[in-house]
Scaffold this motif. Structure first.
Motif, mmCIF file in Angstrom:
data_model
loop_
_atom_site.group_PDB
_atom_site.id
_atom_site.type_symbol
_atom_site.label_atom_id
_atom_site.label_comp_id
_atom_site.label_asym_id
_atom_site.label_seq_id
_atom_site.Cartn_x
_atom_site.Cartn_y
_atom_site.Cartn_z
ATOM 1 N N MET A 145 0.791 -0.932 0.011
ATOM 2 C CA MET A 145 0.051 0.013 -0.131
ATOM 3 C C MET A 145 0.819 1.294 0.170
ATOM 4 O O MET A 145 0.606 2.079 -0.691
ATOM 5 N N GLU A 146 2.134 1.287 0.781
ATOM 6 C CA GLU A 146 2.879 2.404 0.965
ATOM 7 C C GLU A 146 3.390 2.765 -0.550
ATOM 8 O O GLU A 146 3.352 3.727 -0.901
ATOM 9 N N LYS A 147 3.577 1.731 -1.473
ATOM 10 C CA LYS A 147 4.332 1.751 -2.573
ATOM 11 C C LYS A 147 3.316 2.362 -3.467
ATOM 12 O O LYS A 147 3.469 3.523 -4.349
ATOM 13 N N LEU A 148 1.941 1.804 -3.590
ATOM 14 C CA LEU A 148 0.934 2.499 -4.375
ATOM 15 C C LEU A 148 0.622 4.045 -3.803
ATOM 16 O O LEU A 148 0.340 4.900 -4.794
ATOM 17 N N ALA A 149 0.720 4.237 -2.682
ATOM 18 C CA ALA A 149 0.488 5.829 -2.329
ATOM 19 C C ALA A 149 1.456 6.454 -2.624
ATOM 20 O O ALA A 149 1.434 7.613 -2.662
ATOM 21 N N GLU A 150 2.552 6.095 -3.248
ATOM 22 C CA GLU A 150 3.808 6.981 -3.408
ATOM 23 C C GLU A 150 3.588 7.343 -5.076
ATOM 24 O O GLU A 150 4.134 8.317 -5.293
ATOM 25 N N ALA A 185 -0.576 2.600 6.773
ATOM 26 C CA ALA A 185 -0.340 1.294 7.270
ATOM 27 C C ALA A 185 -1.862 0.474 7.328
ATOM 28 O O ALA A 185 -2.001 -0.686 7.361
ATOM 29 N N GLY A 186 -2.541 1.543 7.746
ATOM 30 C CA GLY A 186 -4.029 0.893 8.057
ATOM 31 C C GLY A 186 -4.936 1.273 6.792
ATOM 32 O O GLY A 186 -6.027 1.253 6.877
ATOM 33 N N ALA A 187 -4.320 1.731 5.815
ATOM 34 C CA ALA A 187 -5.270 2.268 4.624
ATOM 35 C C ALA A 187 -5.742 1.093 3.726
ATOM 36 O O ALA A 187 -5.511 0.030 3.903
ATOM 37 N N VAL A 188 -6.856 1.183 2.920
ATOM 38 C CA VAL A 188 -7.464 0.504 2.178
ATOM 39 C C VAL A 188 -7.415 0.745 0.790
ATOM 40 O O VAL A 188 -7.750 1.868 0.411
ATOM 41 N N LEU A 189 -7.230 -0.239 -0.215
ATOM 42 C CA LEU A 189 -7.220 0.058 -1.290
ATOM 43 C C LEU A 189 -8.708 -0.117 -2.086
ATOM 44 O O LEU A 189 -9.396 -1.037 -1.997
ATOM 45 N N LEU A 190 -9.192 1.122 -2.434
ATOM 46 C CA LEU A 190 -10.620 0.905 -2.963
ATOM 47 C C LEU A 190 -10.739 0.359 -4.425
ATOM 48 O O LEU A 190 -11.631 -0.234 -5.099
ATOM 49 N N ARG A 236 -3.794 -9.932 18.147
ATOM 50 C CA ARG A 236 -3.804 -9.110 17.314
ATOM 51 C C ARG A 236 -3.612 -9.370 15.866
ATOM 52 O O ARG A 236 -2.645 -10.083 15.612
ATOM 53 N N SER A 237 -4.677 -8.886 15.017
ATOM 54 C CA SER A 237 -4.677 -9.375 13.555
ATOM 55 C C SER A 237 -4.049 -8.234 12.669
ATOM 56 O O SER A 237 -3.726 -7.266 13.468
ATOM 57 N N ALA A 238 -3.421 -8.473 11.491
ATOM 58 C CA ALA A 238 -2.881 -7.524 10.574
ATOM 59 C C ALA A 238 -3.787 -7.449 9.349
ATOM 60 O O ALA A 238 -4.181 -8.526 8.879
ATOM 61 N N PRO A 239 -3.950 -6.147 8.563
ATOM 62 C CA PRO A 239 -4.784 -5.939 7.317
ATOM 63 C C PRO A 239 -3.699 -6.620 6.443
ATOM 64 O O PRO A 239 -2.394 -7.030 6.336
ATOM 65 N N ALA A 240 -4.511 -7.347 5.362
ATOM 66 C CA ALA A 240 -3.912 -8.223 4.184
ATOM 67 C C ALA A 240 -4.860 -7.793 2.949
ATOM 68 O O ALA A 240 -5.920 -7.344 3.188
ATOM 69 N N LEU A 241 -4.303 -8.211 1.782
ATOM 70 C CA LEU A 241 -5.081 -8.000 0.633
ATOM 71 C C LEU A 241 -5.572 -6.779 0.421
ATOM 72 O O LEU A 241 -6.795 -6.522 0.099
ATOM 73 N N GLY A 242 -4.906 -5.556 0.461
ATOM 74 C CA GLY A 242 -5.122 -4.345 0.152
ATOM 75 C C GLY A 242 -6.367 -3.589 1.277
ATOM 76 O O GLY A 242 -6.981 -2.744 1.013
ATOM 77 N N GLY A 243 -6.544 -4.591 2.293
ATOM 78 C CA GLY A 243 -7.382 -4.114 3.287
ATOM 79 C C GLY A 243 -8.859 -4.930 3.215
ATOM 80 O O GLY A 243 -9.648 -4.647 3.930
#
Ligand code: ZN
Length: 275
Positions: free
Chosen positions: A1-6, A45-50, A116-123
């Motif tokens: 996600m960080e990469k896409l956000a760039e 880090a907590g973002a979602v790819l729409l 604690r779980s972690a986001p995956a697959l673009g959210g």
């Protein structure tokens, strides 16, 4: 996600405490450039790819309101929808974004083992590093319906409604239940009448936080209304000829229906138009 956000063409749908950040002014936009995301410290880090629009990523993220908020307005999503300040496409993206971001906020821990779980697959999933369970966002189905009998239909009034407003009956679908039986049960519980045939009309996502409203017509088989007093202040039959004035909010007795952003309005309109 960080990469896409760039990516220079990435656009961000931003929230602060469940509220939407839009550009101030009449021609409001909800999709922001990277600089704005940076200004509000968007949580990537907590973002979602729409999704992607012409190859450009559309990302939803939570942030904080900048100290100098002049260029941005903070708006409640319901208010934004009822005022139609942004495009229908942006509203759809905001609904998707709010539903997913709010799911992440409320599901930080594995329901199976408590880690604690972690986001995956673009959210679109959360993974548990401890027991390996995958968790997916849920959508809760709600039936919303108009019982009809010839030229009349049943509308109800909840205590919290604005004065004069009557709307369709509605309720959650229970586990193991068909949509048809949910419609029949809810009408029996709320209005005390039996209905036979149930016909699907249309649906509407309702991201507060994650409902899907499923709109139906239902043919009444009994007609003496008995109100569910806990939920409804009133329930009554309305003639088809009353509905246009109720939609236009010009009814002589002050009766109204919900605004056109609500699926209830469209069920009522379809019946008024002869469905
Ligand atoms: Zn687990």
């Amino acid at each position: 996600m960080e990469k896409l956000a760039e990516q220079a063409d990435a656009r961000f749908f931003l929230f602060s405490d469940d509220k939407v950040l839009i550009t101030a002014g009449a021609d409001a936009r909800a999709a922001h450039e990277r600089g704005v995301a940076r200004d509000v410290d968007a949580d990537l880090a907590g973002a979602v790819l729409l999704g992607f629009e012409d190859g450009a990523p559309r990302i939803a993220a939570s942030g904080r309101l900048p100290e100098e908020a002049g260029a941005l307005d903070v708006v409640d999503l319901r208010t934004l929808a009822s005022e139609a300040r942004v495009s229908a496409a942006d509203l759809g993206a905001l609904a998707q974004a709010r539903s997913l971001l709010s799911w992440h906020q409320r599901h930080g821990f594995c329901a199976n083992c408590g880690a604690r779980s972690a986001p995956a697959l673009g959210g679109y999933r959360r993974d548990c590093p401890s027991c390996g369970t995958h968790h997916f966002p849920r959508t809760d189905p709600v039936v919303i319906m108009l019982p009809i009998d010839g030229d009349r239909c049943v509308l109800g009034r909840q205590y919290r409604f604005q004065e004069g407003v009557y709307s369709c009956l509605a309720g959650f679908v229970e586990p193991g239940e068909t949509l048809e039986n949910a419609v029949r049960r809810e009408i029996r519980e709320e209005a005390g009448i039996e209905v036979g045939a149930v016909a699907y009309h249309a649906s509407q996502p309702w991201p507060f936080p994650s409902n899907l409203m499923i709109g139906c017509f239902a043919e009444a088989r009994s007609f003496d209304l008995v109100r569910e007093v806990e939920e409804l202040e009133d329930v009554r039959w309305f003639h088809r000829s009353d509905l246009p004035a109720m939609m236009a909010r010009t009814h002589p007795d002050g009766f109204m229906v919900p605004p056109s952003m609500a699926i209830a309005y469209h069920l009522i309109k379809a019946f008024a138009d002869g469905a």
